[in-house]
Write an enzyme that holds these catalytic residues in place. Structure first.
Site, mmCIF file in Angstrom:
data_model
loop_
_atom_site.group_PDB
_atom_site.id
_atom_site.type_symbol
_atom_site.label_atom_id
_atom_site.label_comp_id
_atom_site.label_asym_id
_atom_site.label_seq_id
_atom_site.Cartn_x
_atom_site.Cartn_y
_atom_site.Cartn_z
ATOM 1 N N SER A 9 10.614 -2.037 -0.105
ATOM 2 C CA SER A 9 10.403 -0.691 0.035
ATOM 3 C C SER A 9 9.089 -0.135 0.411
ATOM 4 O O SER A 9 8.056 -0.617 -0.007
ATOM 5 C CB SER A 9 10.611 -0.061 -1.576
ATOM 6 N N HIS A 34 13.848 -1.114 3.107
ATOM 7 C CA HIS A 34 14.350 -0.093 2.227
ATOM 8 C C HIS A 34 13.541 1.305 2.300
ATOM 9 O O HIS A 34 12.191 1.083 2.184
ATOM 10 C CB HIS A 34 14.355 -0.624 0.992
ATOM 11 N N ASP A 36 12.762 5.082 0.817
ATOM 12 C CA ASP A 36 12.975 5.936 -0.121
ATOM 13 C C ASP A 36 12.786 7.208 0.329
ATOM 14 O O ASP A 36 11.770 7.780 0.697
ATOM 15 C CB ASP A 36 12.228 5.540 -1.460
ATOM 16 N N MET A 38 12.812 11.027 -0.640
ATOM 17 C CA MET A 38 12.818 11.848 -1.922
ATOM 18 C C MET A 38 12.282 13.448 -1.718
ATOM 19 O O MET A 38 11.650 13.589 -0.760
ATOM 20 C CB MET A 38 11.492 11.509 -2.999
ATOM 21 N N HIS A 67 17.714 5.070 1.460
ATOM 22 C CA HIS A 67 18.115 5.501 0.015
ATOM 23 C C HIS A 67 17.689 6.964 -0.226
ATOM 24 O O HIS A 67 16.536 7.221 -0.388
ATOM 25 C CB HIS A 67 17.080 4.525 -0.986
ATOM 26 N N MET A 69 17.348 10.338 -2.159
ATOM 27 C CA MET A 69 17.078 10.875 -3.387
ATOM 28 C C MET A 69 17.057 12.541 -3.056
ATOM 29 O O MET A 69 15.940 12.698 -3.389
ATOM 30 C CB MET A 69 16.192 10.176 -4.012
ATOM 31 N N MET A 138 20.010 1.293 -10.044
ATOM 32 C CA MET A 138 18.599 1.671 -10.235
ATOM 33 C C MET A 138 18.235 0.939 -11.692
ATOM 34 O O MET A 138 18.709 1.242 -12.518
ATOM 35 C CB MET A 138 18.467 3.122 -10.494
ATOM 36 N N ASP A 176 17.103 -2.098 -7.551
ATOM 37 C CA ASP A 176 16.044 -1.219 -7.231
ATOM 38 C C ASP A 176 15.241 -0.875 -8.428
ATOM 39 O O ASP A 176 15.717 0.174 -9.133
ATOM 40 C CB ASP A 176 16.575 -0.214 -6.397
HETATM 41 C C1 DX5 Z 1 12.154 4.423 -6.713
HETATM 42 C C2 DX5 Z 1 12.553 3.646 -5.657
HETATM 43 C C3 DX5 Z 1 12.382 2.177 -5.413
HETATM 44 C C4 DX5 Z 1 10.799 1.905 -5.624
HETATM 45 C C5 DX5 Z 1 10.621 0.506 -5.337
HETATM 46 O O1 DX5 Z 1 12.597 5.671 -6.802
HETATM 47 O O2 DX5 Z 1 13.882 4.008 -5.302
HETATM 48 O O3 DX5 Z 1 12.742 1.789 -4.184
HETATM 49 O O4 DX5 Z 1 9.976 2.318 -4.976
HETATM 50 O O5 DX5 Z 1 9.378 0.070 -5.882
HETATM 51 P P1 DX5 Z 1 8.858 -0.834 -6.951
HETATM 52 O O6 DX5 Z 1 9.013 -2.176 -6.469
HETATM 53 O O7 DX5 Z 1 7.365 -0.704 -6.799
HETATM 54 O O8 DX5 Z 1 9.548 -0.442 -8.133
HETATM 55 ZN ZN ZN Z 2 14.969 2.909 -3.512
#
Ligand code: DX5
Ligand code: ZN
Length: 219
Positions: A9, A34, A36, A38, A67, A69, A138, A176
């Site tokens: 990520s 990956h 993320d 948001m 991913h 969100m 998750m 994740d």
């Molecule tokens: C959380 C994310 C993850 C996260 C993973 O909302 O979807 O991908 O960043 O990071 P670590 O490995 O630091 O938990």
């Molecule tokens: Zn993620």
């Protein structure tokens, strides 16, 4: 068993050096990248949008595991597809028509991922599993990197693995949140074949990405 894949990520990367960080992941043997995404609404944090993904993808030969969100997610699927996402993962709670959102991703010829929050039950996606390429479990509440792994999700991984075997289905099981060198083994044993990791990959062993990726893969 399929080879264990690692999807780092970039949330834990140095954002002032993102292009170089992706190169380091490529050299370090990452299977996927990956990303993320948001929106400050579906989750409390805000991260990156399609233009940044497009720029990063231009110089990268590894598939992007995006991913989302964000809510409502449906109207943004195409923009992330155009930006270069190869796998598009959505949360069922972020769309009012999961079937339509799955079909949309398929029409765009991208891999379909559906993500289950720690409190979301497998039953919510059961009837869709034939259409899904990847289930993202998750193991933290989404929103931030660096959180603590929730061991109670191991049961859910196993439940999903059993459904997969029983129905001869083919989807990947990706996990994740809070993955470290210890719980990675439990997660693999429970049935996951793709591990997402931010903090462990970028921060352990003084940031030796190759070593960290290799260690995460060990069952
Ligand atoms: C959380 C994310 C993850 C996260 C993973 O909302 O979807 O991908 O960043 O990071 P670590 O490995 O630091 O938990
Ligand atoms: Zn993620």
């Amino acid at each position: 068993m399929k080879k264990i894949q690692v999807s780092p990520s970039i949330l834990a990367a140095d954002f002032s050096q993102l292009g170089n960080e992706i190169k380091r992941l490529e050299k370090g043997g990452a299977d996927l990248i990956h990303v993320d995404v948001m929106d400050g609404h579906f989750v409390p944090n805000l991260t990156i949008g399609p233009p940044v993904i497009k720029a990063l993808k231009k110089n990268c030969s590894i598939k992007f595991d995006v991913h989302l969100m964000i809510s409502p997610v449906h109207k943004y699927i195409e923009a992330y597809s155009d930006a270069g996402a190869d796998i598009i993962t959505i949360h069922p709670e972020a769309t009012d028509n999961l079937s339509a959102s799955i079909s949309k991703i398929k029409e765009l010829k991208k891999k379909v991922g559906v993500s289950l929050n720690p409190e979301t039950k497998v039953s919510i996606i059961k009837e869709h599993l034939e259409q899904i390429d990847l289930v993202l479990i998750m193991s933290v509440n989404p929103g931030f990197g660096g959180q603590k792994f929730m061991p109670e999700v191991l049961k859910k991984i196993e439940e999903l693995k059993n459904i997969k075997i029983k129905n001869s289905l083919n989807f990947d099981i990706e996990v994740d949140g809070g993955i470290n060198f210890k719980n990675s083994k439990d997660v693999i044993k429970a049935g996951a074949n793709i591990l997402v990791s931010g903090t462990t990959i970028f921060k352990e062993s003084n940031g030796n990405i190759k070593k960290n990726i290799e260690e995460l893969r060990i069952p």
